[in-house]
Design a protein around this motif. Structure first.
Motif, PDB file in Angstrom:
ATOM      1  N   GLN A   7      33.154  53.675  34.495  1.00  0.00           N
ATOM      2  CA  GLN A   7      31.706  53.794  34.682  1.00  0.00           C
ATOM      3  C   GLN A   7      30.992  52.444  34.650  1.00  0.00           C
ATOM      4  N   THR A   8      31.585  51.439  34.007  1.00  0.00           N
ATOM      5  CA  THR A   8      30.931  50.140  33.883  1.00  0.00           C
ATOM      6  C   THR A   8      31.685  49.013  34.585  1.00  0.00           C
ATOM      7  N   GLY A   9      32.956  49.225  34.934  1.00  0.00           N
ATOM      8  CA  GLY A   9      33.773  48.163  35.523  1.00  0.00           C
ATOM      9  C   GLY A   9      34.255  47.152  34.505  1.00  0.00           C
ATOM     10  N   ILE A  10      34.127  47.473  33.216  1.00  0.00           N
ATOM     11  CA  ILE A  10      34.501  46.548  32.146  1.00  0.00           C
ATOM     12  C   ILE A  10      35.842  46.970  31.540  1.00  0.00           C
ATOM     13  N   PHE A  11      36.709  45.986  31.308  1.00  0.00           N
ATOM     14  CA  PHE A  11      37.927  46.221  30.555  1.00  0.00           C
ATOM     15  C   PHE A  11      37.665  45.760  29.133  1.00  0.00           C
ATOM     16  N   ILE A  12      37.808  46.673  28.158  1.00  0.00           N
ATOM     17  CA  ILE A  12      37.643  46.373  26.740  1.00  0.00           C
ATOM     18  C   ILE A  12      39.033  46.364  26.112  1.00  0.00           C
ATOM     19  N   THR A  13      39.403  45.267  25.499  1.00  0.00           N
ATOM     20  CA  THR A  13      40.739  45.147  24.926  1.00  0.00           C
ATOM     21  C   THR A  13      40.840  45.930  23.623  1.00  0.00           C
ATOM     22  N   HIS A  14      41.635  46.988  23.654  1.00  0.00           N
ATOM     23  CA  HIS A  14      41.966  47.740  22.444  1.00  0.00           C
ATOM     24  C   HIS A  14      43.351  47.340  21.951  1.00  0.00           C
ATOM     25  N   CYS A  15      44.195  46.861  22.857  1.00  0.00           N
ATOM     26  CA  CYS A  15      45.574  46.475  22.545  1.00  0.00           C
ATOM     27  C   CYS A  15      45.730  44.991  22.863  1.00  0.00           C
ATOM     28  N   PRO A  16      45.745  44.122  21.856  1.00  0.00           N
ATOM     29  CA  PRO A  16      45.802  42.682  22.115  1.00  0.00           C
ATOM     30  C   PRO A  16      47.134  42.268  22.724  1.00  0.00           C
ATOM     31  N   GLY A  17      47.104  41.117  23.406  1.00  0.00           N
ATOM     32  CA  GLY A  17      48.329  40.597  23.987  1.00  0.00           C
ATOM     33  C   GLY A  17      48.051  39.638  25.124  1.00  0.00           C
ATOM     34  N   LEU A  18      49.099  39.338  25.858  1.00  0.00           N
ATOM     35  CA  LEU A  18      49.011  38.487  27.043  1.00  0.00           C
ATOM     36  C   LEU A  18      48.819  39.399  28.251  1.00  0.00           C
ATOM     37  N   TYR A  19      47.746  39.196  28.988  1.00  0.00           N
ATOM     38  CA  TYR A  19      47.398  40.026  30.140  1.00  0.00           C
ATOM     39  C   TYR A  19      47.362  39.194  31.406  1.00  0.00           C
ATOM     40  N   GLN A  20      47.652  39.843  32.520  1.00  0.00           N
ATOM     41  CA  GLN A  20      47.444  39.271  33.843  1.00  0.00           C
ATOM     42  C   GLN A  20      46.253  39.993  34.450  1.00  0.00           C
ATOM     43  N   PHE A  21      45.232  39.250  34.833  1.00  0.00           N
ATOM     44  CA  PHE A  21      44.064  39.817  35.508  1.00  0.00           C
ATOM     45  C   PHE A  21      43.981  39.228  36.903  1.00  0.00           C
ATOM     46  N   SER A  22      43.578  40.052  37.852  1.00  0.00           N
ATOM     47  CA  SER A  22      43.374  39.571  39.211  1.00  0.00           C
ATOM     48  C   SER A  22      42.147  40.250  39.791  1.00  0.00           C
ATOM     49  N   PHE A  23      41.516  39.553  40.718  1.00  0.00           N
ATOM     50  CA  PHE A  23      40.383  40.132  41.440  1.00  0.00           C
ATOM     51  C   PHE A  23      40.327  39.502  42.813  1.00  0.00           C
ATOM     52  N   ALA A  24      39.737  40.231  43.731  1.00  0.00           N
ATOM     53  CA  ALA A  24      39.591  39.742  45.099  1.00  0.00           C
ATOM     54  C   ALA A  24      38.347  40.363  45.697  1.00  0.00           C
ATOM     55  N   GLY A  25      37.720  39.644  46.596  1.00  0.00           N
ATOM     56  CA  GLY A  25      36.556  40.193  47.274  1.00  0.00           C
ATOM     57  C   GLY A  25      36.064  39.256  48.353  1.00  0.00           C
ATOM     58  N   TYR A  26      35.492  39.864  49.361  1.00  0.00           N
ATOM     59  CA  TYR A  26      34.959  39.105  50.483  1.00  0.00           C
ATOM     60  C   TYR A  26      33.589  39.653  50.835  1.00  0.00           C
ATOM     61  N   GLY A  27      32.825  38.858  51.531  1.00  0.00           N
ATOM     62  CA  GLY A  27      31.483  39.287  51.913  1.00  0.00           C
ATOM     63  C   GLY A  27      30.749  38.178  52.636  1.00  0.00           C
ATOM     64  N   SER A  28      29.479  38.031  52.299  1.00  0.00           N
ATOM     65  CA  SER A  28      28.641  37.036  52.963  1.00  0.00           C
ATOM     66  C   SER A  28      29.185  35.628  52.712  1.00  0.00           C
ATOM     67  N   SER A  29      28.768  34.684  53.559  1.00  0.00           N
ATOM     68  CA  SER A  29      29.306  33.324  53.479  1.00  0.00           C
ATOM     69  C   SER A  29      28.947  32.623  52.166  1.00  0.00           C
ATOM     70  N   ASP A  30      27.942  33.127  51.451  1.00  0.00           N
ATOM     71  CA  ASP A  30      27.566  32.510  50.176  1.00  0.00           C
ATOM     72  C   ASP A  30      28.077  33.302  48.955  1.00  0.00           C
ATOM     73  N   LEU A  31      28.994  34.262  49.189  1.00  0.00           N
ATOM     74  CA  LEU A  31      29.509  35.089  48.100  1.00  0.00           C
ATOM     75  C   LEU A  31      30.274  34.247  47.081  1.00  0.00           C
ATOM     76  N   ARG A  32      29.967  34.458  45.807  1.00  0.00           N
ATOM     77  CA  ARG A  32      30.684  33.820  44.704  1.00  0.00           C
ATOM     78  C   ARG A  32      30.983  34.892  43.661  1.00  0.00           C
ATOM     79  N   LEU A  33      32.276  35.126  43.413  1.00  0.00           N
ATOM     80  CA  LEU A  33      32.728  36.083  42.408  1.00  0.00           C
ATOM     81  C   LEU A  33      33.297  35.324  41.211  1.00  0.00           C
TER      82      LEU A  33
END
Length: 160
Positions: free
Chosen positions: A74-100
């Motif tokens: 519902q929020t797009g947030i990952f809340i860490t309940h289980c600590p550790g080493l994580y791999q996160f990735s994201f990707a996105g495209y859009g307008s020429s001034d897009l910054r993620l």
């Protein structure tokens, strides 16, 4: 014998008066999942797509994978309940001034801090992070407009 009984009674009462240690600040409400030792023993992974923007944060309409605990669709947030080493990735495209930007909010903190970003025009990034209980991660749209195909994924590689 009477002294022994009185001593044991006093010891028990003294132990009962010790307050509980402070909590970490991690709370859950409603349909959010609360982690148990059994939850943290297994896989913790999520992957979501079809983002829209809500107050500069990407919120994902479709959850492709949600194993374990922590991802709140519902929020797009990952809340860490289980600590550790994580791999996160994201990707996105859009307008020429897009910054993620992938941002992190440490447990008991009020501010989101940038971890890694892409732009202009979008792109993708993959990062390894050591996260603690209560840390939150989310993808933010700092500038521009997104198009279809924005994704956000996380996977716990190693337990603490």
């Amino acid at each position: 014998m009477v002294w022994l009984v009185m001593f044991l009674t006093a010891s028990i009462l003294a132990e009962a008066a010790i307050p509980d240690p402070p909590t970490s600040g991690v709370t859950t409400v409603g349909s959010l999942k609360l982690a148990t030792a059994a939850d943290c023993a297994g896989v913790v992974a999520f992957s979501a797509t079809q983002a829209s923007v809500d107050h500069a944060k990407a919120v994902f309409a479709e959850t492709l994978v949600d194993k374990g605990v922590g991802y709140v669709a519902q929020t797009g947030i990952f809340i860490t309940h289980c600590p550790g080493l994580y791999q996160f990735s994201f990707a996105g495209y859009g307008s020429s001034d897009l910054r993620l930007t992938l941002k992190r909010k440490l447990n008991n903190s009020d501010s989101w801090r940038p971890v890694v970003g892409v732009g202009a025009g979008g792109g993708s990034n993959l990062i390894l992070l050591d996260v603690e209980v209560g840390d939150q991660l989310a993808v933010f749209v700092d500038a521009g407009k997104i198009s279809d195909g924005v994704t956000f994924s996380g996977y716990r590689i190693a337990k603490k």
